[in-house]
Structures are given as C-alpha cells and as structure tokens.
Write an enzyme that holds these catalytic residues in place. Sequence first.
Site, PDB file in Angstrom:
ATOM      1  N   PHE A   1     -11.270  -7.987  13.288  1.00 38.12           N
ATOM      2  CA  PHE A   1     -10.168  -8.382  12.419  1.00 38.12           C
ATOM      3  C   PHE A   1      -9.867  -7.261  11.427  1.00 38.12           C
ATOM      4  O   PHE A   1     -10.754  -6.728  10.783  1.00 38.12           O
ATOM      5  CB  PHE A   1     -10.515  -9.677  11.671  1.00 38.12           C
ATOM      6  CG  PHE A   1      -9.463 -10.079  10.685  1.00 38.12           C
ATOM      7  CD1 PHE A   1      -8.185 -10.436  11.124  1.00 38.12           C
ATOM      8  CD2 PHE A   1      -9.721 -10.087   9.324  1.00 38.12           C
ATOM      9  CE1 PHE A   1      -7.206 -10.793  10.218  1.00 38.12           C
ATOM     10  CE2 PHE A   1      -8.750 -10.447   8.418  1.00 38.12           C
ATOM     11  CZ  PHE A   1      -7.478 -10.798   8.861  1.00 38.12           C
ATOM     12  N   GLN A   2      -8.632  -6.892  11.295  1.00 37.38           N
ATOM     13  CA  GLN A   2      -8.173  -5.805  10.418  1.00 37.38           C
ATOM     14  C   GLN A   2      -8.863  -4.480  10.736  1.00 37.38           C
ATOM     15  O   GLN A   2      -9.108  -3.677   9.854  1.00 37.38           O
ATOM     16  CB  GLN A   2      -8.322  -6.186   8.936  1.00 37.38           C
ATOM     17  CG  GLN A   2      -7.358  -7.303   8.544  1.00 37.38           C
ATOM     18  CD  GLN A   2      -7.191  -7.485   7.043  1.00 37.38           C
ATOM     19  OE1 GLN A   2      -8.112  -7.243   6.283  1.00 37.38           O
ATOM     20  NE2 GLN A   2      -6.009  -7.919   6.620  1.00 37.38           N
TER      21      GLN A   2
ATOM     22  N   GLU B   1       0.815  -1.219   0.000  1.00 41.10           N
ATOM     23  CA  GLU B   1       0.000   0.000   0.000  1.00 41.10           C
ATOM     24  C   GLU B   1       0.848   1.268   0.000  1.00 41.10           C
ATOM     25  O   GLU B   1       0.433   2.301  -0.508  1.00 41.10           O
ATOM     26  CB  GLU B   1      -0.962   0.008   1.189  1.00 41.10           C
ATOM     27  CG  GLU B   1      -2.104  -1.015   1.083  1.00 41.10           C
ATOM     28  CD  GLU B   1      -1.736  -2.392   1.604  1.00 41.10           C
ATOM     29  OE1 GLU B   1      -0.546  -2.628   1.914  1.00 41.10           O
ATOM     30  OE2 GLU B   1      -2.652  -3.233   1.706  1.00 41.10           O
TER      31      GLU B   1
END
Lengths: 584, 189
Positions: free
Chosen positions: A114-115, A52
């Site tokens: 999560f994330q 990213e």
Amino acid sequence: MPREMTGAQIVVQALKDQGVDTVFGYPGGAVLPIYDEIFKQNDIKHILVRHEQGATHAAEGYARSTGKPGVVLVTSGPGATNAVTGLTDALMDSIPMIVLTGQVPTFLIGSDGFQEADTVGITRPCTKHNWLVKETDHLADTLHQAFHVAMAGRPGPVLVDIPKDVQFATGMYNSPEEAEELPYNPRREPEDDAVMAMVEMIETAERPILYTGGGVINSGDRASALLRELAEETGFPVTSTLMGLGCYPASGKLWLGMLGMHGMYEANMAMHGCDAMFCIGARFDDRITGRLDAFSPGSKKAHIDIDPSSINKNVHVDVPILGDVAETLERVLAKWRARGAQTRRDRLAGWWTQIEAWKAIKCLTYKPSKSVIKPQYALERLEALTRGRDRYITTEVGQHQMWAAQFLRFDEPKRWMTSGGLGTMGYGVPASIGVQIAHPEALVINVAGEASFMMTMQELSCAVQYMAPVKQFILNNERLGMVRQWQQLLHGERYSHSYSEALPDFVKMAEAFGCKGIRCTDPADLDDAIQEMLDYDGPVIFDCLVEKHENCFPMIPSGKAHNEMLLGEASTEGAIDVSGSVLV
Amino acid sequence: MNALNIPQGSTAHSAYSLRPTLPEGEERRTLAVLVRNEAGVLARVIGLFSGRGYNIESLTVSETDHASRRSRITVVTTGEPAIIEQIKAQLSRMVVVIDVHDLTMEGPSVERELALIKVACTGEARVEALRMSQVFRASVVDTTLKSFVFELTGAPDKIDAFVELMAPLGLVDVSRTGVAAIKRGPDPM
C-alpha cells in the site's frame, strides 16, 4: 561522538545540524515516526502544505529567496509522485532542495505494498542524485551527503527515500563533521588561461554584451556585486535571462532589460550585433537563442559556467571557462585591473549610440485604454506603488509572467522567483508562501494568471494557517493567455480549449479561505485597489480583470532569429513558418 | 554483408571490418567510465543515454575493484563529435561517476569481446564450420552430434565476421558480452 538514535531521530538531528529552520511537508503512513519526532521539538518549524507539489514549490521559493536549501518531507507513494513536478522544476532551474520521502518498510519493497512506489526509480532523472537508505546506520551520512550534493557545484534537488522500518530502528548518528564525505567536489576555480582569454576579450571588445543568468544569483551575493563592478568599470551593456533578473540592477544605467523570446528589443538586437559576448551563468536556452544557426553570428563568445555539460551544449563558444561565477569574476577583474583596466572606449561610444537607437523604438509600448485594464498597465501601477519596498515577486507561467519580467524592476538578486526552465503553471502560489515564511516582514506578491492560480490555489489555506500575508495579484483574462496567443499566431485563431467557461468568484473564494478578496475592473480604480491590497495585513486575492485578447510583445517567433522580432499587433500575419511551428 | 561483397572504396579494410559505416559526420567512440558501485548506478548511466537520446552500441559493466566498490562501465557510442563531448560532460558530472576516459581519442587501446556461438549442422557444413572456427581461433566449448558451441574472443569486427560466416552453415544463436577495452601501455584506464 557518534550517538545511538532511532532513524526518525537521526532525520531530525541531521536537519538541525545542517541548519534547517523550516520544513515544508505533508504527513502520511510511511513518515509517521519522523512526524512524531518533529512533534517533540521546537527548533524546526514545519509548514503543512495542502498538496505535496505545493511543498516542493514552497521550498523552492524559500531556497531562491534565501540562498539556503529548501527542505521537503512527504510520505511514500503518492506523496513522492506528487513531488516529481517540483523536483523537475528545481532541477531545470538549479534550485537546491532536499526532499525526504517515506517508503514502505524494507521487507515490503517490491511487493506492491500500500502506497508503495519505486521512488528512487521515478525520481532518478529529476534529481541531481537520490538515495534509498536501507540501514539506519547509513542514514546520517546519507542525509549529510544529500545536503552537500544539493549545494555543491551547480545546485539542484536531491531525494532521500527512507523506509519506515529504518525510521523505527536504531543506528549510530554521525554529525556533519563525522560523516563519511562523498567524493563529489565540482571545480570552482577557473583555469588561469581561460581567465586570461576573457580578460583579453574585454580589452579588445568593440561591441560587447554581458549576457547574465541565474548562475550569477546561485553563485551568491558576491557574484552579483562583482558583476556590477565589472559592468560599471568596463561600461559594457548588461542583459539577463528570466532567471537572472536582479543580479544587475534594473535601475543601473547599463541595463538593457531581459533578453529572449519576450525580451527587450535592444537586448536581443545587441546580442545579435555584438562582437564579444560574455555569457555569465546562463546556458543558451532555446528561449534565449531563437534560431540557433542565426544566433549572434558575428561574435566571439566566452562562457562562465560551473557545469561542464552546459558549455558547448547548444552554442559553440570560443572561450569556455569552467568555474563558479564569483570565483571567476574575481580573478578576471583582478587580472584586468592589473593590466591597466583597458577597454576600447573609442569604440564603445559608437556601440552605445546604436543601442540607444534600438532603445528609442520603445518595444514595450502598448495601446492604453481608459475603459479596460491593460495587463501591462496593471503591472506598471503595481511597480509604481511598490517601488522602494522590500519586495519579493513570484509568478505563475504564461503571459503574465513575461509581462511581469518586462514591467517589474529588480535591483537586487533573490527577489524574483519564477519557473523558468520547466515552466510550471501553479508554481507561484506555493512559492510565494515559501518566500513569505522565509521573510515574514517582507512584501511578497505572486503575479498570476487565473488559470495557473487555479492549479495550486488550495495552498491559500496554508497561507492563512501560518498567517503568511501573501498577495495574489491575478491578471484575469479568463483565457489561457499564452496558449490563446499562439493559437492566434499559429493555428488560424482556432481557440481550442484555451478559455474557461466556468471560473469561480475569486472574491468569494478569498473569503471562503479566510483571505481578503478585491476585484478591480476599471483602470480608474486600480491604484486605490492595489493600495488596499498592500495595506491589508494578511493574504489577499486580487482579481484584476484585464483585457482578454492582449498579446505579449515583443516576441521572437519560434524558429526566427533575434533580429526578426515582432514588435506589435500589425506584424503577426504568417509570423511563424512551418519549421517554426513544430517548436514550442 | 560478408567478406566477399565489401563495396569498392569501403572504409572496411578487410574481412574483419564488417561494421556498417556511420552516417556522415558521426563517429564511434569507446568510453571507459569508472563509477562507485552503488545501487542503481547502471540505471543512472543508461537513463542518461536514453533520456537525452544518445546511442549505445555496446555496454559492459562489472565491479573491477571489490575493496573500494568500483565498477567499470565500457560504453561504445556513436554520434557527432559535439554530441560525444556532451555525453562525456554529462557523464562526468554525475555524482556516482569517478572518471570518464575516451579510449578512442586518448591514444591506442585494446578492445575485446567474447562471444558464444551455437551452430547446428551435419555433414559438409559441420566440417566447414569446424574448419572456419580454427581459422578464427575459436574454441569448441560444447558439442553434440548435430551442433557446436564456439567460444570466440576478439575485436567486435572479428566476431561479426565469424557470425556472418556461420549464418549459412546453421547458425542458431549468438551471445556476446559487449566490448571490454583498456588503454595500451603502462598508464591507467
């Protein structure tokens, strides 16, 4: 008319309506609905990066070489945190960028899902503004506002965090014209009094200098054109920061070269000795000023800047001018011409004589070698062999970056992309890809050091996928050159961790990625090798093995003034004193 | 520090002015910042101060116009004049900020703070605490046989002075709102 759509459709429609043709991104769980919509259309090209951070720097390269905002799409959590370096880089260098991040669904926010990451919290200090959109009905307006904020006033990065349930839900889409406007409109037109004060300064200046910066480039091509008119008509010398290279042509007769820590002797001496300094879209950064209390002590200073917080931040100025560079220069030129276009021509001649004497020092002189490639020589040859081509240069950060700024010459704006403010190693590889995607036919070269290159080299896989023929010109000294130079000057030649004991074979690596690899070790072979790189229609890794212990000069040591520049190897002993050693 | 040991030549003019003097060259300013009341707005403003190393002496925030969703933040800050100008410029370029006013510099203004002060004492001390509260026009908002909670409104100096005086009498706790400020006269802000 407002139309009902899913949030994911709204995202893609808003991008289209904002004129976006390219998105740099990486998919993940929290942005799957948006990627599904991207799959169903052909108007927006998506470039799949390999990390990213690469997406953000590619978007910066795209933005800086086109003048349009760069757009990034990444997932939640690590996708967002990996974008932080690029956001900060864009904030420091005033690059317009819109980062869209996925987020866990609204009902999971705060549950350590999560994330999940507090993306707006993490990115608040490294964006101009950011938004967490919790209702699909607000999504279109927010996206349009995000583009406005990124571009208005001093450009910069913005981030819109979009929870997954907001992407699935339906809401009303407003076009940019229908969207609610954000009351954010930084002033572009300067005050008449300030314009008049600058005109009077032009008329009375005896030892003037135009100190230009990235703000000229950000203001648009008209600003560069107006700057050239101002310079040519007044005959004032022009220097520029690292960020502003190209706004005045390096081939112009008034050009003094870059100023600052590794800037030209004549530029820094002229800054020190001038009586009238015209700062145009620059910000008196510490790389520029050197020791603040000895910075250009005898000059009256005017400063054009669109950001009120840049004016009087580091250096007190006598004539603050809040406004866009082009808007301001247009008014200044009109007023000055209307009053008879006067300058102190009698005095200017003497000033130029002094400047020519400083130029005669030839501060970029280096010791040539027949046996080993000097990095300066490599860049001189690169310059000579690419002159006249539609050429875009990106860089990494370090010695090679400064040498590139010194030895490569830019005649047009938006041809030079480098991480100036944040100094991000790893910027250049993805930035070069972003530039190449925006200009498929152009010659795009990333001047790199081997250490910076290794920070984001995975993006070559991206270059191969999209057939972006970027040339990676690595000045390989097997050292962290700038760190090593400082250790030599400041830390008793104790080279703590500033060399790599293991480096890959870059030619083999190029082949593994599907690029062409070229290695050059002999100055006699250099021209042919560079030509081979230029002639190859595809991405190239050029491993140029250079002198390992070359230092970058000239140099204003930390804590010293412009007139205390070091010119060569002889004078480095004790160059930086105790108070300077705490500076970076 | 208390009212009886103000040093000779101090800038404090009376028992009501007990704030410590500032380092040479620094000034204390009260800024009124009008912001759009959206999520995270306070974090943005505070983050600016902490991120750039500016001082916050006091900060109050509340929505003041519900219909247009505007909040008013009152910040008391200290610093050299150039730094204060930088703070104002940094604040005014934020997307959420509508207007910034330097109330200290823009003519006379009124500053007020509210405090709740808990004092636990009996006997002579209890009588003395109550008598002092009358001098300061504090009101008693809670009482037991062993304690008072006083409510006191005034300029920060006055509250400082009262808190100082309560200390030897059995001061337990203080809760202060921070400064709210407004320009004197008919003009806004």
